[in-house]
Write a protein that holds these residues in place. Structure first.
Motif: not given
Length: 168
Positions: A139-142, A146-149
């Motif tokens: 979940e942290q990876q997902i 998603h939050d990187r942009n």
């Protein structure tokens, strides 16, 4: 909620068939998981039954058990285990294992299998905790993906434009 689930016909059907209906609004994320699982089943069935030469109106009934079996014995990247393992604390013996004589089939001994099963039961809680940790990491990876942009923006009073208005 759609009208098909609020009409009198629906409630009469449920009552006639002794079906209890519970709506969950407390866990909206669970609905997404269910939709994802349903999508995987539908996609698998579509890929197995599509054939231009034949009608497939009832073919999905024959294919559904194979699709479900495949999904239950497929390792999940989110938890690192198969759903079958999480329920039965042992990996399933696949038909291909029997057909091609896998090691666990060739060297099967009843007494050793009983001891191995007991060890699996004893370590089940540890494996479930490991799956929970793997799931949290997934979940942290997902979330990171998603939050990187996402770029942080701040607004001051009066800066926000209503949709449909222009600023020149």
């Amino acid at each position: 909620m759609g009208a098909q689930f609020t009409g009198v016909e629906f409630w009469d059907f449920c009552q006639d068939n002794l079906i209890d209906v519970y709506y969950s609004i407390a866990h909206p994320r669970c609905n997404g998981q269910v939709e994802c699982a349903n999508g995987m089943v539908l996609q698998s069935i579509k890929s197995r039954i599509f054939d231009d030469a034949s009608k497939y109106a009832t073919k999905w009934l024959r294919e559904l058990p194979h699709v479900i079996w495949g999904l239950r014995t497929q390792k999940s990247s989110a938890i690192g285990y198969t759903p079958f393992f999480m329920v039965y604390s042992s990996e399933a013996i696949l038909p291909s294992n029997v057909a091609f004589g896998a090691r666990r089939i060739q060297y099967y001994e009843e007494g050793e299998a009983e001891r191995s099963w007991q060890v699996n039961i004893d370590s089940l809680e540890e494996q479930r905790v490991a799956a929970l940790l793997q799931h949290a990491c997934h979940e942290q990876q997902i979330r990171h993906y998603h939050d990187r942009n996402i770029k942080e923006r701040s607004f001051n009073v009066g800066e926000y434009n209503q949709p449909g208005t222009c600023t020149n």
